[in-house]
Design a protein around this motif. Structure first.
Motif, PDB file in Angstrom:
ATOM      1  N   LEU A 107       0.808  -1.214   0.000  1.00 31.30           N
ATOM      2  CA  LEU A 107       0.000   0.000   0.000  1.00 31.30           C
ATOM      3  C   LEU A 107       0.841   1.264   0.000  1.00 31.30           C
ATOM      4  CD1 LEU A 107      -2.988   0.843   0.057  1.00 31.30           C
ATOM      5  CD2 LEU A 107      -2.791   1.042   2.535  1.00 31.30           C
ATOM      6  N   ARG A 108       1.885   1.312   0.823  1.00 31.28           N
ATOM      7  CA  ARG A 108       2.734   2.502   0.855  1.00 31.28           C
ATOM      8  C   ARG A 108       3.469   2.680  -0.473  1.00 31.28           C
ATOM      9  NH1 ARG A 108       4.901   5.583   5.006  1.00 31.28           N
ATOM     10  NH2 ARG A 108       4.207   4.079   6.574  1.00 31.28           N
ATOM     11  N   GLN A 109       4.012   1.604  -1.004  1.00 34.43           N
ATOM     12  CA  GLN A 109       4.790   1.682  -2.234  1.00 34.43           C
ATOM     13  C   GLN A 109       3.961   2.263  -3.384  1.00 34.43           C
ATOM     14  OE1 GLN A 109       6.428  -2.078  -3.374  1.00 34.43           O
ATOM     15  NE2 GLN A 109       7.288  -1.343  -5.291  1.00 34.43           N
ATOM     16  N   TYR A 110       2.757   1.744  -3.568  1.00 27.92           N
ATOM     17  CA  TYR A 110       1.936   2.180  -4.697  1.00 27.92           C
ATOM     18  C   TYR A 110       1.341   3.567  -4.454  1.00 27.92           C
ATOM     19  CZ  TYR A 110       2.147  -2.155  -7.383  1.00 27.92           C
ATOM     20  OH  TYR A 110       2.570  -3.203  -8.156  1.00 27.92           O
ATOM     21  N   SER A 111       0.943   3.852  -3.218  1.00 27.66           N
ATOM     22  CA  SER A 111       0.337   5.165  -2.958  1.00 27.66           C
ATOM     23  C   SER A 111       1.366   6.281  -3.045  1.00 27.66           C
ATOM     24  CB  SER A 111      -0.345   5.173  -1.587  1.00 27.66           C
ATOM     25  OG  SER A 111       0.589   4.944  -0.544  1.00 27.66           O
ATOM     26  N   GLU A 112       2.564   6.056  -2.501  1.00 28.92           N
ATOM     27  CA  GLU A 112       3.585   7.100  -2.527  1.00 28.92           C
ATOM     28  C   GLU A 112       4.100   7.371  -3.930  1.00 28.92           C
ATOM     29  OE1 GLU A 112       6.608   6.137   0.310  1.00 28.92           O
ATOM     30  OE2 GLU A 112       5.435   6.907   2.008  1.00 28.92           O
ATOM     31  N   ASN A 113       3.901   6.429  -4.833  1.00 27.93           N
ATOM     32  CA  ASN A 113       4.307   6.637  -6.217  1.00 27.93           C
ATOM     33  C   ASN A 113       3.151   7.140  -7.086  1.00 27.93           C
ATOM     34  OD1 ASN A 113       7.256   5.704  -6.827  1.00 27.93           O
ATOM     35  ND2 ASN A 113       6.454   4.199  -5.376  1.00 27.93           N
ATOM     36  N   GLY A 114       2.063   7.566  -6.424  1.00 25.87           N
ATOM     37  CA  GLY A 114       0.967   8.188  -7.161  1.00 25.87           C
ATOM     38  C   GLY A 114       0.133   7.243  -7.984  1.00 25.87           C
ATOM     39  N   LEU A 115       0.163   5.964  -7.661  1.00 22.24           N
ATOM     40  CA  LEU A 115      -0.527   4.967  -8.464  1.00 22.24           C
ATOM     41  C   LEU A 115      -1.964   4.715  -8.011  1.00 22.24           C
ATOM     42  CD1 LEU A 115       2.466   2.497  -8.626  1.00 22.24           C
ATOM     43  CD2 LEU A 115       1.513   3.718 -10.592  1.00 22.24           C
ATOM     44  N   LEU A 116      -2.299   5.158  -6.811  1.00 24.12           N
ATOM     45  CA  LEU A 116      -3.618   4.872  -6.252  1.00 24.12           C
ATOM     46  C   LEU A 116      -4.412   6.152  -6.025  1.00 24.12           C
ATOM     47  CD1 LEU A 116      -2.696   2.143  -3.600  1.00 24.12           C
ATOM     48  CD2 LEU A 116      -3.382   1.825  -5.993  1.00 24.12           C
ATOM     49  N   LEU A 117      -5.717   6.049  -6.177  1.00 22.40           N
ATOM     50  CA  LEU A 117      -6.624   7.172  -5.967  1.00 22.40           C
ATOM     51  C   LEU A 117      -6.816   7.398  -4.472  1.00 22.40           C
ATOM     52  CD1 LEU A 117      -8.675   9.075  -7.543  1.00 22.40           C
ATOM     53  CD2 LEU A 117     -10.400   7.356  -6.950  1.00 22.40           C
ATOM     54  N   ASP A 118      -6.779   8.634  -4.049  1.00 20.27           N
ATOM     55  CA  ASP A 118      -7.084   8.982  -2.666  1.00 20.27           C
ATOM     56  C   ASP A 118      -8.600   8.839  -2.479  1.00 20.27           C
ATOM     57  OD1 ASP A 118      -7.382   9.972  -0.124  1.00 20.27           O
ATOM     58  OD2 ASP A 118      -6.597  11.974  -0.573  1.00 20.27           O
ATOM     59  N   LEU A 119      -8.996   7.932  -1.609  1.00 20.36           N
ATOM     60  CA  LEU A 119     -10.412   7.642  -1.411  1.00 20.36           C
ATOM     61  C   LEU A 119     -11.066   8.527  -0.359  1.00 20.36           C
ATOM     62  CD1 LEU A 119     -10.205   3.734  -1.477  1.00 20.36           C
ATOM     63  CD2 LEU A 119     -10.617   5.307  -3.380  1.00 20.36           C
TER      64      LEU A 119
END
Length: 435
Positions: A107-119
């Motif tokens: 979760l941290r890896q993908y979110s910090e690289n801008g890959l996931l939508l902020d819900l």
């Protein structure tokens, strides 16, 4: 809050039985409360699992389409390693699925690289937060955003095989410290040999980083800080691995060579060991592999560290649902996430296939079979040992977890010393944290 709310739901049930985004991140400032029923939308959805889970998802999608016939879902699944290999390839090209089953470790890896939508903008609107406690929602938070919604939770547990223990002629682990557990495993192994049963009390638990984590949390220390820095010393790790030296050397635990010969199965789900420390949602898979003659498994609390057990355990998301930051249909994707997490239909369909439902609505609707009820009972029984979940795993945590396992294997083979094991792990950790 969380404990009271969730345990009340469980009690009620008990009573009745390195990536780079090729695109941009973020979410719109103005979020629609619902989807447009006249807009035809197609969402891609990816998950890891098997044919059984695939059939459950298809059933859930059919129920979803009864309410949202304008949203078409195209789903695909792979086994766990292949799932993440494909996601890495897609992430590099900007082509992640709209909605994904997601693992906490990434979760941290993908979110910090801008890959996931902020819900966060969708929570309390499209995504109903009433059935989800603040503590459950906090699991999906990284920095200032929420990037995953837990579908379900699990907790670290000690599994026992009651049929095998009966054959050997011994009782289950009565509780106690890690030293007590070592002694109990030795008694089981000795009794098995006397009874002519080819079995051991357990395996070398020092090969799992989660057991180290439990012991560190008993001292009030997570493995890593909020800033992603290690929160343990070389001396801490050496002391942990030394715990297993005696049981490795005296034949208490199953030897590593025999474990290797059983791959892809393990010693516990082939009835070679009578106990196993792991996440509580592994039970259904164990039972399926054990087959005829093994109708159920028991779950008891893990050993304690010198009697100190407050907050050493925690509820971990067995999985989450996340949305790609590149999705063209964020409201529709969030609507699907809400349905898969919160709806009574999801509880009825999935039961505990994804772990014990995190949503009280889904949990109350789940028709728990006898073994699933054991999981619910177990999580209720450890309420006094549950603390806050640790910080979201650092980038590269999965790599460190696997390195820990590999080093544990070498220790069990006797090919390295504890000091060499500590040096190897800290060297690997230095690379992961500074890459």
């Amino acid at each position: 809050m969380f404990r009271t709310k969730r345990m009340a739901a469980i009690a009620a049930l008990t009573a009745i039985g390195g990536l780079t985004l090729a695109g941009c991140s973020g979410s719109s400032e103005e979020v629609a409360e619902t989807v447009d029923p006249d807009e035809e939308v197609t969402l891609t959805f990816a998950f890891w699992g098997n044919d059984v889970r695939a059939a459950l998802y298809e059933e859930a999608f059919a129920a979803f389409n009864e309410e949202y016939p304008n949203i078409t879902i195209q789903s695909s699944f792979l086994d766990y390693p292949a799932f993440w290999e494909k996601r890495q390839t897609e992430a590099a090209g900007g082509g992640l699925p709209d909605v994904m089953q997601f693992d906490y470790s990434y979760l941290r890896q993908y979110s910090e690289n801008g890959l996931l939508l902020d819900l966060a903008p969708y929570i309390g609107g499209v995504i109903d937060d009433e059935p989800l406690s603040d503590e459950i929602l906090a699991i999906g938070e990284v920095a200032d955003g929420t990037f995953g919604i837990p579908t379900s939770t699990n907790a670290w547990a000690l599994f026992e095989n009651p049929a095998l223990l009966e054959e050997i002629g011994v009782d289950g682990f009565p509780g106690g410290t890690w030293e007590d557990y070592n002694a109990w495993m030795g008694d089981v192994t000795e009794a098995a040999a006397a009874a002519g049963v080819d079995a051991f009390g357990g395996g070398d638990y020092t090969g799992r980083i989660q057991n180290f984590e439990v012991q560190q949390r008993a001292k009030g220390e997570d493995l890593f800080t909020e800033e992603g820095e290690p929160n343990f010393t070389e001396e801490d790790l050496a002391a942990f691995w030394e715990q297993g030296a005696g049981v490795r050397e005296d034949g208490t635990v199953v030897e590593q060579q025999r474990v290797e010969e059983l791959t892809p199965l393990g010693a516990f789900d082939t009835a070679l060991t009578a106990s196993e420390l792991t996440w509580d949602n592994f039970g259904a898979g164990y039972l399926a592999n054990l087959g005829e003659g093994y109708e159920t498994l028991d779950l008891v609390a893990p050993p304690t560290t010198d009697g100190a057990s407050e907050s050493d355990l925690y509820l971990k998301p067995s999985m989450l649902h996340a949305i790609a930051s590149t999705t063209e249909h964020p409201e529709a994707a969030a609507t699907l996430v809400d349905f898969l997490v919160n709806s009574p239909e999801s509880g009825e369909i999935f039961g505990t296939n994804r772990g014990l439902p995190a949503s009280t609505t889904a949990l109350e609707a789940a028709d728990l079979d006898a073994f699933s009820q054991k999981i619910a009972d177990y999580e209720a029984s450890i309420a006094d040992r549950l603390g806050d979940a640790p910080p979201v795993p650092i980038v590269g945590y999965g790599t460190l977890e696997e390195k820990f396992r590999q080093i544990g294997t070498e220790l069990n083979f006797g090919t390295i010393t504890v000091d060499e094991a500590v040096d190897q792990f800290f060297s690997e950790m230095d690379v992961v944290l500074n890459s």
